[in-house]
Design an enzyme around this catalytic site. Sequence first.
Site, PDB file in Angstrom:
ATOM      1  N   TYR A 103      26.295  56.910   3.173  1.00 34.71           N
ATOM      2  CA  TYR A 103      25.463  56.816   4.867  1.00 34.71           C
ATOM      3  C   TYR A 103      24.902  58.372   4.808  1.00 34.71           C
ATOM      4  CZ  TYR A 103      27.880  52.902   6.916  1.00 34.71           C
ATOM      5  OH  TYR A 103      28.161  51.135   7.488  1.00 34.71           O
ATOM      6  N   GLU A 123      37.528  53.114   3.803  1.00 32.01           N
ATOM      7  CA  GLU A 123      37.295  54.455   4.826  1.00 32.01           C
ATOM      8  C   GLU A 123      39.058  55.201   4.875  1.00 32.01           C
ATOM      9  OE1 GLU A 123      33.703  54.013   7.059  1.00 32.01           O
ATOM     10  OE2 GLU A 123      33.278  52.907   5.932  1.00 32.01           O
ATOM     11  N   GLU A 138      29.811  49.409   1.592  1.00 31.70           N
ATOM     12  CA  GLU A 138      28.867  49.726   2.767  1.00 31.70           C
ATOM     13  C   GLU A 138      27.435  50.677   3.218  1.00 31.70           C
ATOM     14  OE1 GLU A 138      30.650  50.592   6.684  1.00 31.70           O
ATOM     15  OE2 GLU A 138      32.553  49.791   5.958  1.00 31.70           O
TER      16      GLU A 138
END
Length: 556
Positions: A449, A380, A480
């Site tokens: 997310y 990230e 993720e």
Amino acid sequence: MKKIKRIFALTLALTMSAGMIGCGNSTKEENGKNDTKSKSADDSTAEEKPAVTETTGDFDLSEFTAASDVSEDLSLEFEAEKGTLLNEAMIMDKAFAGEFSGDGYVALYEKDDEVTFDIELPAKGSYNVILRLASDNVNSENLITSDGNAIKKFTSGDPKFAEVTAENVLLEGGSHTLGVRAETGHIYVDTLKIVPADPVDLTQYEVTDTLCNPNASDNAKRLYSFLRAVYGKYTISGQYSGDNMGYESREFIEINKRTGKTPAILGLDVMNLGISTKVDHKAGGGDMVPIQAMDWYNNHNGIVTLCWHWHAPSQYLEVNGQPWWRGFYTDSTNFDLGKAMSGEDKEGYDAIVAELDNMAEQLKPLAEADIPILWRPLHEAAGDPRYPNNAWFWWGASGREPYLELYKLMYDKFVNEYHLDNLIWVWNAQNQSWYPGDEYVDIVGYDCYPAERDSSSQKYYYDLLKECSPTGSKIIAETENGAMFDPDAAFNEGTRWAYFSTWNGEFAIKDSQLSDRYTTFEMWDKIYAGERVLTLEELPDLKSWPIDLEAYLAAK
């Protein structure tokens, strides 16, 4: 004493793995599951490497193409102002966004504003939802819904009315309520049209057949061969464990309790193996990571992925009123990677090199045991690519060039100096322009997310990653995630993530029980029972998977 305990624990893990039976060979068939077990093909120690009898078992490797009985001539059209308005959605008739059709258009300003339409579809199939709309914002992200559930995210940005297509939306036949729902909002919907979608192009899942490290270990090659073989056919399930407890974590226990299945990928964090954490601040628990990784691969036939929440050197921590344990965040350190890499801060550079040397030593037992690892360093780094200067970790806070220097320095030391040939390199900087090059990367990934209970496939980010490799030849993974995507819809539209890795804690667990805050229980069940999702129980024997699958199949 700690060092002695660690050596003893690692030796014990290796000894145990040598004599235990791995989870065996299983298959996913087109018309159902057939979970079977067999003994691992390689129960040897790191020192003893007998010849491997390569086999795919009865694992099904046939291509997957979504079937559709929808007529090519189908076309359903709706005027937005004739739809049902929800929340604060409103009808407007001012032509500031260009000419519109009918009596007006619908403005969706705030999150959850929505316009819906009652539709009747002749059959289950893949449809394109073509919207004519305008947007106040560049890259405005909003949703297509079906019967109240968000099923597809689309992006718009034209201030004038123009067509935007949400492609390959999977819909059942019969009556439905189809909607356009605001997420970031400020869009103006004029019309909606539904037509059949084109078939998914399967050639996009053809990727390079070699790892970036020319000296990659046999087990790394076997795992990569398997990842290549299933890419575009299946998504491999993954879960990060809380507190690095491995499959004994609440996440794994509760997923299995609910679904009867186990995530195939175990996610662990080497955070507490660093000098700044383990040595300088006496953080515990890190020594369990290599043990958990060895056990998962050797004794359970699972796949391991490692990330590193890398704390800046200790002398740069405890600034801005922040505690040391937040030391991987940009706002919690005054370490400047740019100055360290340029030579302006020699102490900082030396500290970084020392951390890399230390981490290589921590990972060396895994390399010596040939435990293949999906290694995801410096994750990230660029933050959210939709916004400038948004790097929340220190390794991206100085910008692209220092990050690339650090990434390549790590690669050089780990591969050429320490010979960690078991690593499969997963790049996850979140921004195409930060890509270090095909020669340093095996898999490209994005950490997704989305909003709570948003089960759309995150196609925008998948397509973003397609642009990273100049040759377009890399596997794409959701490295993720919070809310989990609907695998049926994702496969239908071609957003075929190689694997997902749900983050631990609140994204899976609440009060030590499986949580439906981000993913509904219905979706948890669907994912882990899905024909396109591989769980631990359905993996073939990874230790005997053919390194050169094409040659193996040709010889059969």
